[in-house]
Design a protein around this motif. Structure first.
Motif, PDB file in Angstrom:
ATOM      1  N   LYS A 115     -27.009   1.121  -2.417  1.00  0.00           N
ATOM      2  CA  LYS A 115     -26.544   1.285  -1.021  1.00  0.00           C
ATOM      3  C   LYS A 115     -25.061   1.641  -0.907  1.00  0.00           C
ATOM      4  O   LYS A 115     -24.473   1.489   0.168  1.00  0.00           O
ATOM      5  CB  LYS A 115     -26.806   0.017  -0.181  1.00  0.00           C
ATOM      6  N   LYS A 116     -24.442   2.031  -2.003  1.00  0.00           N
ATOM      7  CA  LYS A 116     -23.040   2.463  -1.919  1.00  0.00           C
ATOM      8  C   LYS A 116     -22.706   3.354  -3.115  1.00  0.00           C
ATOM      9  O   LYS A 116     -23.346   3.268  -4.165  1.00  0.00           O
ATOM     10  CB  LYS A 116     -22.109   1.257  -1.885  1.00  0.00           C
ATOM     11  N   PRO A 117     -21.679   4.211  -2.950  1.00  0.00           N
ATOM     12  CA  PRO A 117     -21.249   5.011  -4.105  1.00  0.00           C
ATOM     13  C   PRO A 117     -20.666   4.101  -5.165  1.00  0.00           C
ATOM     14  O   PRO A 117     -20.027   3.102  -4.841  1.00  0.00           O
ATOM     15  CB  PRO A 117     -20.184   5.947  -3.535  1.00  0.00           C
ATOM     16  N   ASP A 118     -20.915   4.422  -6.425  1.00  0.00           N
ATOM     17  CA  ASP A 118     -20.489   3.535  -7.502  1.00  0.00           C
ATOM     18  C   ASP A 118     -19.876   4.376  -8.610  1.00  0.00           C
ATOM     19  O   ASP A 118     -20.568   5.160  -9.261  1.00  0.00           O
ATOM     20  CB  ASP A 118     -21.694   2.744  -8.010  1.00  0.00           C
ATOM     21  N   LEU A 119     -18.576   4.207  -8.822  1.00  0.00           N
ATOM     22  CA  LEU A 119     -17.879   5.033  -9.803  1.00  0.00           C
ATOM     23  C   LEU A 119     -18.397   4.820 -11.210  1.00  0.00           C
ATOM     24  O   LEU A 119     -18.588   5.775 -11.962  1.00  0.00           O
ATOM     25  CB  LEU A 119     -16.367   4.761  -9.749  1.00  0.00           C
ATOM     26  N   SER A 120     -18.653   3.563 -11.575  1.00  0.00           N
ATOM     27  CA  SER A 120     -19.051   3.364 -12.976  1.00  0.00           C
ATOM     28  C   SER A 120     -20.441   3.947 -13.229  1.00  0.00           C
ATOM     29  O   SER A 120     -20.723   4.430 -14.321  1.00  0.00           O
ATOM     30  CB  SER A 120     -18.973   1.888 -13.379  1.00  0.00           C
ATOM     31  N   MET A 121     -21.300   3.929 -12.200  1.00  0.00           N
ATOM     32  CA  MET A 121     -22.590   4.593 -12.358  1.00  0.00           C
ATOM     33  C   MET A 121     -22.396   6.110 -12.460  1.00  0.00           C
ATOM     34  O   MET A 121     -23.084   6.787 -13.237  1.00  0.00           O
ATOM     35  CB  MET A 121     -23.521   4.259 -11.187  1.00  0.00           C
ATOM     36  N   ALA A 122     -21.483   6.661 -11.671  1.00  0.00           N
ATOM     37  CA  ALA A 122     -21.224   8.099 -11.749  1.00  0.00           C
ATOM     38  C   ALA A 122     -20.751   8.486 -13.148  1.00  0.00           C
ATOM     39  O   ALA A 122     -21.196   9.486 -13.724  1.00  0.00           O
ATOM     40  CB  ALA A 122     -20.180   8.499 -10.710  1.00  0.00           C
ATOM     41  N   LEU A 123     -19.853   7.662 -13.693  1.00  0.00           N
ATOM     42  CA  LEU A 123     -19.344   7.939 -15.038  1.00  0.00           C
ATOM     43  C   LEU A 123     -20.452   7.839 -16.079  1.00  0.00           C
ATOM     44  O   LEU A 123     -20.592   8.693 -16.952  1.00  0.00           O
ATOM     45  CB  LEU A 123     -18.199   6.971 -15.377  1.00  0.00           C
ATOM     46  N   ASN A 124     -21.260   6.785 -15.968  1.00  0.00           N
ATOM     47  CA  ASN A 124     -22.372   6.651 -16.909  1.00  0.00           C
ATOM     48  C   ASN A 124     -23.396   7.771 -16.720  1.00  0.00           C
ATOM     49  O   ASN A 124     -24.070   8.170 -17.670  1.00  0.00           O
ATOM     50  CB  ASN A 124     -23.031   5.274 -16.775  1.00  0.00           C
ATOM     51  N   GLY A 125     -23.517   8.260 -15.488  1.00  0.00           N
ATOM     52  CA  GLY A 125     -24.416   9.383 -15.244  1.00  0.00           C
ATOM     53  C   GLY A 125     -23.973  10.641 -15.973  1.00  0.00           C
ATOM     54  O   GLY A 125     -24.794  11.365 -16.559  1.00  0.00           O
ATOM     55  N   LEU A 126     -22.687  10.907 -15.947  1.00  0.00           N
ATOM     56  CA  LEU A 126     -22.149  12.036 -16.713  1.00  0.00           C
ATOM     57  C   LEU A 126     -22.523  11.909 -18.189  1.00  0.00           C
ATOM     58  O   LEU A 126     -23.030  12.859 -18.805  1.00  0.00           O
ATOM     59  CB  LEU A 126     -20.619  12.052 -16.617  1.00  0.00           C
TER      60      LEU A 126
END
Lengths: 437, 437, 437
Positions: free
Chosen positions: B315-326
């Motif tokens: 339910k919110k943007p998450d930087l560490s998930m974005a980084l792990n997604g990369l």
């Protein structure tokens, strides 16, 4: 084929790229592509036979220059990390200054001082660079196999080295030198000091004319030893940071950010592949692979050796010693990276890693305050690397001589200390910053 | 022409470079430049016809090695950023150790264990490297088009990979393992574990002899999957950090520096161009451009997919998930970067980006404490990438087989878990650091 | 020779690499090595004569792409460092988003919009990329000497540029824009805005058809000026951060980490060698050395000039001005890096370094709040660089025209401000984040 251009030049020489609908045009494209390539080859004149090798070598030169550039970021973050937070902005500012003034003075006089051509072997000051692509400067005839790059490639690769000496000093005098004085000192050092001392060897000066020529592949002494000597001289004049040494013993002044310091060392390691690898001065595949291997193994051996030395001596693992050990290994291999085998590199790096721990402790004991260990890492290990290659080389016996190797270190040390201590004996208080620790 | 030299060798072979005043000398220079080049070509023996291609390919190999090296800095800062400040020095120390010991053991036994030559396909321990430039090791005959580099180039590129497995584990066991045990464990892992498992495929072992040979371009499974499996095994043994899982639910232990973490991921992305691009094993222009493109697009797709997945799930943007997604996208494409098209890469990366979010949540749910998400990023996405290439490849149907692809993942997992849990069942408390969270 | 392979392809084409015991096999190996090489050459068709040059140039293209990629890390850390700590995660998230969406949209429509082929010169929207290696896309015939790379090489190099415009805006609107709006805005900007505006020049549009064609080597205007214009427009709409300008004057909102900012600028400097150097679009050694030299010297001159300007104007040394001076020098040389000499580059960079200080002070005075100075660095210096090359070029008089050079800047500014202010006049409050300063 996608019609695309970036420069008017291409618009003039490659109109073929615009439209290609129909057989006649396609044939025209083929012809004009060939014509463009032929023109490129023709530009190489008598040395066209080596065009592809020359192109690859020149590409390596500029990439290596960019990698050496990144070492300046490594120095900046290492130095900032190992000192106190309140001095960080000052330290970063100095490092920005050094790279800028290093590049500019190298263009204005450094390059032609460093490589003076036919000179007396001891002293010659050169003028500014001009169009280094002129008169065959952009062909293989510029330097042949031994210097396979264009004049501008030669310039930019060497220019990135030039500022290194000053940046080494920056670490040693951190947290106590006045900004204005440092700016003047570093300018003189990179413009005159480094380049004149460099001309003795790489410029074809007296060190290159010894019976057994002095050997320093990428600058254990010419770059690092020189920087270390200049750092030693500066530290002798400046004295320690206030409060560091007192009647109650040594007060450690801890660095404020180990991540910054670690980033710095890893970037230096990365950049060193350009520093040593680029010093092959061509893309010749045999030496290139050897130099990358010896460089990496010496660094690794230096790191491991200093980790264990620190555990034994200090009774605990020590990250800053480990980081300095890596650098010690790198400095130790820099003089002989192309003339030792992988296990010689491991031995040279490992000894460097041991030396650096004791050297740092020694300088602290004699109250020479060097916040980042620059004198030990660059100066002491620079000398170690320059001398030890005589023992570890895989070249035939007699190729190198201890006497020749020692000669240069002595000269560097002498000139740096003599000049600085001679000229500035009683101005210590003027040089010291009131912002010191 | 500027008279300049750097090595005694050049002083011997290129005296022509010293003085060039007068027509006769100039002609001599031209001749000697040619002679130097001819000597270089002659050194290539029977394969001189490929000298320029070989030189360019070898140059790419060493540059790629340097880029893979920088991944170790990426891992170090990512791990330091995603953990607590009090453990930063410990984490950085481990990462310095890993790269050092990885390089040294790879020279001492890893390289020849990894590529044992003619062996039984399952197990062989090799000895130290010697002069890899000898016996044609510095010519195109070393490996031809399929491995266009010198022996030392081959070594240093592979050596940079070797430590990766250990560094993946480092993240998963962060904040609770005893330093000494980790140093021993990581040494064994990179010296023996990774190299033996690697010999099954890249060393010509049994996985390379399957009816439909196992395919793993740059190491989704061979490197990342293996590291993920080793991480999983280590986490199973170590258990979670104190306080992480309690009767009151999961207590998030937040990382202390997202800038450090972001620096790490961007550096890993950068280094991956060397990791995947260098795995072309030559500079062949067709595959090189494809691999760079698929690598970049998969990473981007992984990042975007995990951003949206996190928004939906958390339910919110998450930087560490974005980084792990990369990173998930990068791991997902690594096995098939050379055999899928750009949109296949986007699909594989995007699915990887979705998987990684759910996988991280899953492992947290089953109380497997993985501070940086290493098991999910490297292990789970490594398996995904290895298997999914069968569906997304642009190669003819039947080129790859699900069965072969699954085989290796199973082997990695089995060996890691078996070895670790088998040998160290009741020593958990000994392994855990008192400095743990 | 070490038996080793990595891909099934190699297993098929190079079985020779497996066993080499005995004379007959060795001869077979020699033959098959040759066969592999011949196959590679044959793949180049009519343009096989340029294979080695093409391979080297393509290698440079992908390495340069990786270097431009690292600029995104530079932008991210610079922006994070120059803003407040509480906004760091937001800023890093935006930068991850930008690089991801930039790459994806460039594949989906950007590349073919940027280079539309035969079009009206003003507007054309392209579709997704396909297999760019097909139909000679992996040969020298793709672009000849003027674009010596494969289709995928061309794509990935340009894709890395695409996101730059958005990242420039990101800095200018930092600390006050709503995340969701920024994500939408940046997507449109990189997908449509940058690519359509780019097609006017690099795509063969109307700017390339002027009587004296517009000249912008690597994008002073096409990339940086465009980004600066978009930033200006966004700042005009958004207004300043709360509390920045009040009746009591300007309240400086200081950045939280100068090390992060310095890391960012050094990485941008490093990446710029790929940005400008890669824009040679081949590895032609003459231009390559020149471009590296002019790029470095302009940056250094910009840094020194802004250091002294700041000392005079602000009465003290200022690190953030020094850093912005470096960038100003880099932006200033980007349009003409291949057509000026080293001292022209120094002059252009130095003036850029002076301009940027006054420009930053000016925008602050007129209450245009630009936290990182992006409008001044990229916009104002981009225009300066694009116009001043007419005066400093070493090309024959009349090669470039002030009128043509000014034209493009005007267009960029017009389209950015017109589109944004026209369409979103009264939605300012919707765009602003409640998390603003």
């Amino acid at each position: 084929m996608i019609p695309k251009t970036k420069t008017p030049l291409i618009w003039l020489t490659a109109p073929f790229a615009l439209i290609a609908n129909g057989f006649a045009q396609e044939e025209a494209v083929v012809d004009e592509t060939k014509a463009g390539y032929d023109a490129l080859i023709a530009g190489q004149g008598d040395t066209a036979y080596a065009f592809d090798f020359f192109t690859t070598s020149m590409l390596w030169t500029v990439i290596a220059a960019a990698m050496v550039f990144i070492m300046h970021l490594g120095f900046a973050t290492l130095e900032a990390g190992l000192t106190q937070k309140k001095n960080t902005v000052n330290i970063l500012f100095k490092n920005v200054w050094i790279i800028c003034i290093g590049l500019l003075t190298y263009a204005a006089m450094g390059f032609n001082t460093h490589y003076p051509g036919d000179f007396n072997g001891y002293f010659s000051i050169g003028g500014p660079i001009g169009d280094l692509n002129a008169e065959g400067g952009d062909t293989f005839s510029y330097g042949g196999v031994g210097l396979a790059m264009t004049g501008f490639g030669d310039f930019i690769f060497q220019a990135m080295f030039a500022a290194t000496a000053a940046t080494i000093v920056s670490g040693a005098v951190a947290e106590r030198i006045k900004l204005g004085y440092f700016m003047i000192y570093s300018t003189i050092l990179v413009a005159v000091g480094y380049t004149v001392a460099g001309s003795w060897h790489w410029g074809g000066g007296f060190l290159a004319s010894l019976e057994v020529p002095f050997k320093d592949f990428a600058g254990s002494t010419v770059v690092h030893g020189f920087g270390g000597a200049a750092a030693l001289a500066a530290v002798m004049i400046l004295g320690p940071r206030a409060g560091k040494y007192s009647a109650n013993g040594v007060k450690p002044i801890l660095g404020h950010s180990m991540p910054l310091a670690a980033v710095g060392v890893f970037l230096l390691f990365f950049g060193w592949f350009g520093f040593n690898g680029g010093s092959v001065l061509s893309a010749a595949p045999g030496p290139l692979g050897l130099v990358f291997t010896t460089t990496a193994l010496a660094a690794a051996a230096g790191g491991v050796a200093s980790i264990f030395t620190a555990v034994i001596v200090l009774k605990k693992p020590d990250l800053s010693m480990a980081l300095n050990g890596l650098l010690a290994g790198l400095v130790s291999i820099t003089a002989g990276a192309d003339v030792v085998g992988p296990w010689g590199a491991v031995a040279m790096g490992a000894v460097g890693g041991v030396i650096v721990v004791f050297s740092i402790l020694f300088f602290d004991k004699i109250k020479m305050d060097d916040p980042v260990g620059a004198i030990s890492v660059h100066g002491v290990c620079g000398i170690w690397g320059t001398i030890s290659l005589v023992f570890f080389t895989t070249e035939p016996a007699g190729t190198f001589s201890i006497v020749s190797q020692v000669h240069r270190s002595r000269c560097s040390l002498w000139i740096c200390i003599r000049l600085l201590t001679g000229s500035l004996p009683d101005r210590k208080s003027n040089l010291r910053s009131s912002r010191q620790c």
